[in-house]
Design a protein around this motif. Structure first.
Motif, PDB file in Angstrom:
ATOM      1  N   TYR A 129       0.829  -1.198   0.000  1.00 47.21           N
ATOM      2  CA  TYR A 129       0.000   0.000   0.000  1.00 47.21           C
ATOM      3  C   TYR A 129       0.864   1.248   0.000  1.00 47.21           C
ATOM      4  CZ  TYR A 129      -3.209   3.605   1.646  1.00 47.21           C
ATOM      5  OH  TYR A 129      -3.931   4.754   1.783  1.00 47.21           O
ATOM      6  N   HIS A 130       0.518   2.207  -0.867  1.00 43.88           N
ATOM      7  CA  HIS A 130       1.188   3.505  -0.912  1.00 43.88           C
ATOM      8  C   HIS A 130       0.155   4.572  -0.580  1.00 43.88           C
ATOM      9  CE1 HIS A 130       4.775   1.789  -2.716  1.00 43.88           C
ATOM     10  NE2 HIS A 130       3.995   1.134  -3.568  1.00 43.88           N
ATOM     11  N   ASP A 131       0.444   5.385   0.440  1.00 39.52           N
ATOM     12  CA  ASP A 131      -0.483   6.433   0.856  1.00 39.52           C
ATOM     13  C   ASP A 131      -0.569   7.501  -0.232  1.00 39.52           C
ATOM     14  OD1 ASP A 131      -2.115   8.121   2.242  1.00 39.52           O
ATOM     15  OD2 ASP A 131      -0.631   8.681   3.751  1.00 39.52           O
ATOM     16  N   PRO A 132      -1.773   7.754  -0.782  1.00 37.77           N
ATOM     17  CA  PRO A 132      -1.898   8.742  -1.861  1.00 37.77           C
ATOM     18  C   PRO A 132      -1.704  10.172  -1.389  1.00 37.77           C
ATOM     19  CG  PRO A 132      -4.053   7.903  -1.252  1.00 37.77           C
ATOM     20  CD  PRO A 132      -3.028   7.106  -0.489  1.00 37.77           C
ATOM     21  N   SER A 133      -1.772  10.427  -0.085  1.00 38.86           N
ATOM     22  CA  SER A 133      -1.602  11.798   0.392  1.00 38.86           C
ATOM     23  C   SER A 133      -0.165  12.281   0.194  1.00 38.86           C
ATOM     24  CB  SER A 133      -2.006  11.916   1.854  1.00 38.86           C
ATOM     25  OG  SER A 133      -1.183  11.103   2.660  1.00 38.86           O
ATOM     26  N   ASP A 134       0.776  11.362  -0.030  1.00 35.80           N
ATOM     27  CA  ASP A 134       2.141  11.791  -0.332  1.00 35.80           C
ATOM     28  C   ASP A 134       2.192  12.519  -1.666  1.00 35.80           C
ATOM     29  OD1 ASP A 134       2.914  10.560   1.991  1.00 35.80           O
ATOM     30  OD2 ASP A 134       3.623   8.731   1.000  1.00 35.80           O
ATOM     31  N   PHE A 135       1.328  12.146  -2.584  1.00 36.92           N
ATOM     32  CA  PHE A 135       1.322  12.749  -3.911  1.00 36.92           C
ATOM     33  C   PHE A 135       0.374  13.942  -3.973  1.00 36.92           C
ATOM     34  CE2 PHE A 135       2.147   8.191  -4.459  1.00 36.92           C
ATOM     35  CZ  PHE A 135       3.437   8.259  -4.962  1.00 36.92           C
ATOM     36  N   HIS A 136      -0.705  13.895  -3.191  1.00 37.43           N
ATOM     37  CA  HIS A 136      -1.704  14.954  -3.179  1.00 37.43           C
ATOM     38  C   HIS A 136      -1.937  15.389  -1.734  1.00 37.43           C
ATOM     39  CE1 HIS A 136      -2.585  13.928  -7.319  1.00 37.43           C
ATOM     40  NE2 HIS A 136      -2.728  12.673  -6.956  1.00 37.43           N
TER      41      HIS A 136
END
Length: 91
Positions: A13-20
């Protein structure tokens, strides 16, 4: 059938908040007064629910919308009664 799948299909799992990154919410004022109805032009019955075509005071004509009776404030009862006196055959 059992809900099974091969573990090789799993991905990390990769946390999308790192990108947005999430922005802080902006405060807004809550009005004490409920919106006022300017006119009711039509009514309809959908299933067991009644809806009115409502023009709201202070909003542009594009904002006229079908509004369920449950969302109309009780302060507008006189306007609803006036509509039904003018249109006795409306639901």
């Amino acid at each position: 059938l059992h809900p099974v799948f091969n573990v090789t299909l799993l991905e990390k799992y990769h946390d999308p908040s790192d990108f947005h990154p999430h922005a802080d919410p902006e405060p807004f004022a809550i009005e004490d007064q409920p919106p006022r109805i300017q006119t009711i032009t039509e009514s309809r019955k959908i299933g067991h629910r009644f809806e009115y075509f409502v023009s709201w005071h202070g909003l542009p004509i594009e904002e006229i919308s079908w509004t369920p009776l449950s969302d109309i404030p009780t302060t507008a009862d006189d306007i609803i009664n006036q509509f039904h006196r003018r249109h006795p055959k409306s639901p």
